[in-house]
Write a protein that holds these residues in place. Sequence first.
Motif, PDB file in Angstrom:
ATOM      1  N   UNK A  28      11.731 -10.346  28.203  1.00  0.00           N
ATOM      2  CA  UNK A  28      11.116 -11.658  28.452  1.00  0.00           C
ATOM      3  C   UNK A  28      11.705 -12.753  27.567  1.00  0.00           C
ATOM      4  N   UNK A  29      11.698 -12.532  26.263  1.00  0.00           N
ATOM      5  CA  UNK A  29      12.178 -13.580  25.353  1.00  0.00           C
ATOM      6  C   UNK A  29      13.689 -13.771  25.423  1.00  0.00           C
ATOM      7  N   UNK A  30      14.504 -12.693  25.382  1.00  0.00           N
ATOM      8  CA  UNK A  30      15.958 -12.911  25.471  1.00  0.00           C
ATOM      9  C   UNK A  30      16.412 -13.599  26.750  1.00  0.00           C
ATOM     10  N   UNK A  31      15.708 -13.348  27.864  1.00  0.00           N
ATOM     11  CA  UNK A  31      16.114 -13.934  29.139  1.00  0.00           C
ATOM     12  C   UNK A  31      15.387 -15.234  29.458  1.00  0.00           C
ATOM     13  N   UNK A  32      14.449 -15.621  28.621  1.00  0.00           N
ATOM     14  CA  UNK A  32      13.707 -16.854  28.862  1.00  0.00           C
ATOM     15  C   UNK A  32      12.773 -16.771  30.053  1.00  0.00           C
ATOM     16  N   UNK A  33      12.197 -15.602  30.291  1.00  0.00           N
ATOM     17  CA  UNK A  33      11.269 -15.416  31.420  1.00  0.00           C
ATOM     18  C   UNK A  33       9.847 -15.691  30.944  1.00  0.00           C
ATOM     19  N   UNK A  34       9.573 -16.926  30.614  1.00  0.00           N
ATOM     20  CA  UNK A  34       8.342 -17.263  29.906  1.00  0.00           C
ATOM     21  C   UNK A  34       7.098 -17.238  30.787  1.00  0.00           C
ATOM     22  N   UNK A  35       7.285 -17.150  32.109  1.00  0.00           N
ATOM     23  CA  UNK A  35       6.128 -17.049  33.007  1.00  0.00           C
ATOM     24  C   UNK A  35       5.965 -15.631  33.553  1.00  0.00           C
ATOM     25  N   UNK A  36       6.622 -14.678  32.931  1.00  0.00           N
ATOM     26  CA  UNK A  36       6.596 -13.287  33.383  1.00  0.00           C
ATOM     27  C   UNK A  36       5.849 -12.453  32.351  1.00  0.00           C
ATOM     28  N   UNK A  37       4.661 -11.976  32.721  1.00  0.00           N
ATOM     29  CA  UNK A  37       3.781 -11.318  31.748  1.00  0.00           C
ATOM     30  C   UNK A  37       2.947 -10.219  32.401  1.00  0.00           C
ATOM     31  N   UNK A  38       2.509  -9.294  31.582  1.00  0.00           N
ATOM     32  CA  UNK A  38       1.429  -8.398  31.965  1.00  0.00           C
ATOM     33  C   UNK A  38       0.113  -9.095  31.613  1.00  0.00           C
ATOM     34  N   UNK A  39      -0.910  -8.828  32.390  1.00  0.00           N
ATOM     35  CA  UNK A  39      -2.263  -9.320  32.101  1.00  0.00           C
ATOM     36  C   UNK A  39      -2.310 -10.825  31.820  1.00  0.00           C
ATOM     37  N   UNK A  40      -2.000 -11.670  32.777  1.00  0.00           N
ATOM     38  CA  UNK A  40      -2.062 -13.121  32.554  1.00  0.00           C
ATOM     39  C   UNK A  40      -3.489 -13.562  32.251  1.00  0.00           C
ATOM     40  N   UNK A  41      -3.632 -14.599  31.470  1.00  0.00           N
ATOM     41  CA  UNK A  41      -4.951 -15.087  31.084  1.00  0.00           C
ATOM     42  C   UNK A  41      -5.594 -15.949  32.159  1.00  0.00           C
ATOM     43  N   UNK A  42      -6.821 -16.373  31.890  1.00  0.00           N
ATOM     44  CA  UNK A  42      -7.571 -17.174  32.854  1.00  0.00           C
ATOM     45  C   UNK A  42      -6.889 -18.499  33.162  1.00  0.00           C
ATOM     46  N   UNK A  43      -6.156 -19.036  32.214  1.00  0.00           N
ATOM     47  CA  UNK A  43      -5.498 -20.325  32.425  1.00  0.00           C
ATOM     48  C   UNK A  43      -4.459 -20.278  33.541  1.00  0.00           C
ATOM     49  N   UNK A  44      -4.005 -19.071  33.898  1.00  0.00           N
ATOM     50  CA  UNK A  44      -2.981 -18.937  34.942  1.00  0.00           C
ATOM     51  C   UNK A  44      -3.567 -18.664  36.315  1.00  0.00           C
ATOM     52  N   UNK A  45      -4.874 -18.482  36.404  1.00  0.00           N
ATOM     53  CA  UNK A  45      -5.477 -18.046  37.670  1.00  0.00           C
ATOM     54  C   UNK A  45      -5.246 -19.023  38.816  1.00  0.00           C
ATOM     55  N   UNK A  46      -5.227 -20.316  38.532  1.00  0.00           N
ATOM     56  CA  UNK A  46      -5.053 -21.290  39.609  1.00  0.00           C
ATOM     57  C   UNK A  46      -3.673 -21.197  40.249  1.00  0.00           C
ATOM     58  N   UNK A  47      -2.738 -20.521  39.586  1.00  0.00           N
ATOM     59  CA  UNK A  47      -1.382 -20.358  40.122  1.00  0.00           C
ATOM     60  C   UNK A  47      -1.142 -18.957  40.676  1.00  0.00           C
TER      61      UNK A  47
END
Length: 211
Positions: free
Chosen positions: A109-128
């Motif tokens: 994630x960090x070396x490739x700059x995949x900053x929107x790629x995650x396990x278990x996204x938080x509530x702030x991401x639900x609208x997307x």
Amino acid sequence: ATSTLWARFYDAGKVDLDTPVVEMIPEFSDRRVSARALLSHCSGLPAHVHLYKRLISREEVVDEVCRMPLAYEPHSQAVYSDIGYILLGEMLERLTGNPLNELFRDQVREPLGLHETVFCPGESALERIVPTEDDRAWRGRLIHGEVHDENASVMRGVAPHAGLFSSVKDVARFARLWINQGVLVGRRYLDAETVQMFRSRVELAEGSTWA
């Protein structure tokens, strides 16, 4: 996450794809199964087993997978297997002593700059995030912002075979890495030979189309 981590550690000379699984996970029962067989879906392990119906933790899932009998002779056919990928993740965690989500964060994630790629996204991401299922049968709720796969849900949303959330932009960035032979935005992340190997069909099982 999982295949890319294996490519990364192979590239660094930290893993041998032909090492029997049992050498990294002694509880596993069959010396004929290697990491290469797991990665190319010809290990003999079944495609999917409904472990979530009777197990309640990640530890129980891994223990059950380690004791699971093979469904067919290794290398005799190619069958996509979630179960095999659970073993691949466990091998990496034991090799490094770090959980899969941290390995993914630090090595991919960090070396490739995949900053929107995650396990278990938080509530702030639900609208997307698009809900994936109205799961009345097991979880009794709309599945929104949590992993769809039931076995991965039992594993607390961080599983080697499912659970990663991303955006179109990040997926396109990730694809460019593999199209460009391991180079992204002018920086080499994987050796070109490693990329070619991980992109090529594996002939362990006759007729297989899996890389």
